[in-house]
Design an enzyme around this catalytic site. Structure first.
Site, PDB file in Angstrom:
ATOM      1  N   ASP A  75     -36.134  -5.477 -76.759  1.00  0.00           N
ATOM      2  CA  ASP A  75     -36.817  -4.679 -75.745  1.00  0.00           C
ATOM      3  C   ASP A  75     -35.951  -3.532 -75.235  1.00  0.00           C
ATOM      4  OD1 ASP A  75     -39.607  -5.561 -74.871  1.00  0.00           O
ATOM      5  OD2 ASP A  75     -38.585  -7.477 -75.091  1.00  0.00           O
ATOM      6  N   HIS A 109     -38.709  -7.825 -69.283  1.00  0.00           N
ATOM      7  CA  HIS A 109     -38.555  -8.620 -70.504  1.00  0.00           C
ATOM      8  C   HIS A 109     -37.076  -8.861 -70.817  1.00  0.00           C
ATOM      9  CE1 HIS A 109     -42.702  -6.924 -71.984  1.00  0.00           C
ATOM     10  NE2 HIS A 109     -42.789  -7.615 -70.868  1.00  0.00           N
ATOM     11  N   TYR A 113     -35.242 -12.492 -71.196  1.00  0.00           N
ATOM     12  CA  TYR A 113     -34.439 -12.940 -72.326  1.00  0.00           C
ATOM     13  C   TYR A 113     -32.995 -13.215 -71.925  1.00  0.00           C
ATOM     14  CZ  TYR A 113     -38.524 -11.397 -74.923  1.00  0.00           C
ATOM     15  OH  TYR A 113     -39.811 -11.236 -75.389  1.00  0.00           O
TER      16      TYR A 113
END
Length: 339
Positions: A75, A109, A113
């Protein structure tokens, strides 16, 4: 005058600041929908995932390691392209409003993660190797090189004055929407939902469902930009552009298929690299159809657990109130598969 008046076309150079009259209300509605669908990492409960990791096979843990290693940087690459290229050249304030929201979601995002890695990989050295995956894992480096080549392809363009420059920009946009978000991430989501279908890693699956929804919206926005450009400048969409898109799609599938062989090479019961490739080809045909192009691969979806995934779990999003978020999970977790 380009700073205050509407450009004739979406890709015309300038910095339009005029929201009324609104030329592209679809982009504004996408922005509003994204705001309504706000979620936070703190709503994701990883409390059962650590126990699941202990009872998984070595091959399954290797899959998870490779998967989170890719997530660690994927991302961030998308966000860089958004800031360096997309925001600069999509010249409509309502579209830039959506891109601003998308940038927030990409950062969210990354936070998800990061929390995932901190929870799944407590050893600092193993975690460092995960974050350095683009350098030391060949299958992930190949995907990153593919992304960076298309990012670099337009980074030097200050303006989109010629048809050739606009085609280069459209190829970058299509690459990140159809290949990176539409194939690389969708392939990664398939592994997550496969594990969930086995009753494993429900925290990962819950957070991924929200990421899945965000990425689907990002694709819809990008394809709306492409559709708008096609209406305004149909001459850009010639046979050469179509050939470039097909070559790009073939290469993306090859990259992701190699990643599948890496993830599944040790043998994971119930999932094969062959089926993953078929799923990627199925997704690629969907992306081509959205672009108004004929399907190329004729593949069917081999994964029943992916059917209607975009409406599962998130349908009742506003009814869910998950508060048992845990990042500092106690206990030791040893993932033996090497990075």
């Amino acid at each position: 005058m380009s700073r205050v008046s509407r450009p004739a076309r979406l890709l015309d150079p300038g910095q339009c600041l005029t929201l009324r009259p609104m030329a592209y209300p679809a982009f504004f509605e996408m922005y509003r929908s994204a705001i309504k669908n706000t979620w936070t990492v703190e709503e994701v409960d990883f409390s059962t995932d650590v126990g699941d990791l202990r009872k998984m096979t070595d091959a399954e843990r290797h899959l998870v390691q490779r998967l989170v290693a890719f997530f660690a940087t994927g991302d961030s690459i998308v966000a860089n392209n958004l800031v360096l290229n997309l925001y600069r050249h999509i010249n409509a304030p309502e579209a830039r409003m959506y891109l601003s929201r998308q940038l927030y979601e990409e950062a969210l995002h990354v936070q998800f993660y990061l929390t995932l890695l901190d929870t799944y990989i407590p050893d600092p050295e193993d975690r460092h190797r995960a974050f350095a995956a683009v350098e030391n894992i060949p299958s992930i480096r190949q995907k990153a090189d593919f992304c960076m080549r298309w990012l670099d392809s337009v980074e030097s363009l200050g303006r989109l004055d010629t048809r050739a420059e606009r085609r280069r920009f459209l190829l970058n946009l299509i690459c990140f929407a159809a290949c990176v978000e539409g194939l690389f991430f969708f392939g990664a989501f398939a592994y997550v939902y496969f594990l969930r279908s086995r009753g494993l890693l429900h925290g990962l699956a819950a957070g991924t469902s929200w990421v899945f929804r965000d990425e689907s919206a990002h694709m819809r926005f990008a394809f709306e930009v492409v559709s708008t450009a096609r209406r305004e400048e149909p001459e850009l969409f010639d046979a050469g552009l179509a050939r470039s898109i097909l070559d790009m799609m073939d290469e993306a599938i090859a990259c992701e298929a190699r990643f599948a062989e890496d993830l599944l090479g040790a043998g994971v019961a119930g999932m094969s690299a062959r089926d993953v490739r078929r799923y990627l080809e199925f997704c690629a045909d969907q992306r081509l159809a959205t672009l108004g192009m004929p399907k190329r691969y004729g593949a069917k979806n081999p994964f029943s657990f992916m059917d209607l995934q975009d409406v599962q779990e998130v349908t009742n999003f506003f009814e869910r109130r998950v508060s048992a978020y845990q990042v500092g999970v106690s206990g030791e977790v040893v993932l033996d598969a090497s990075f």
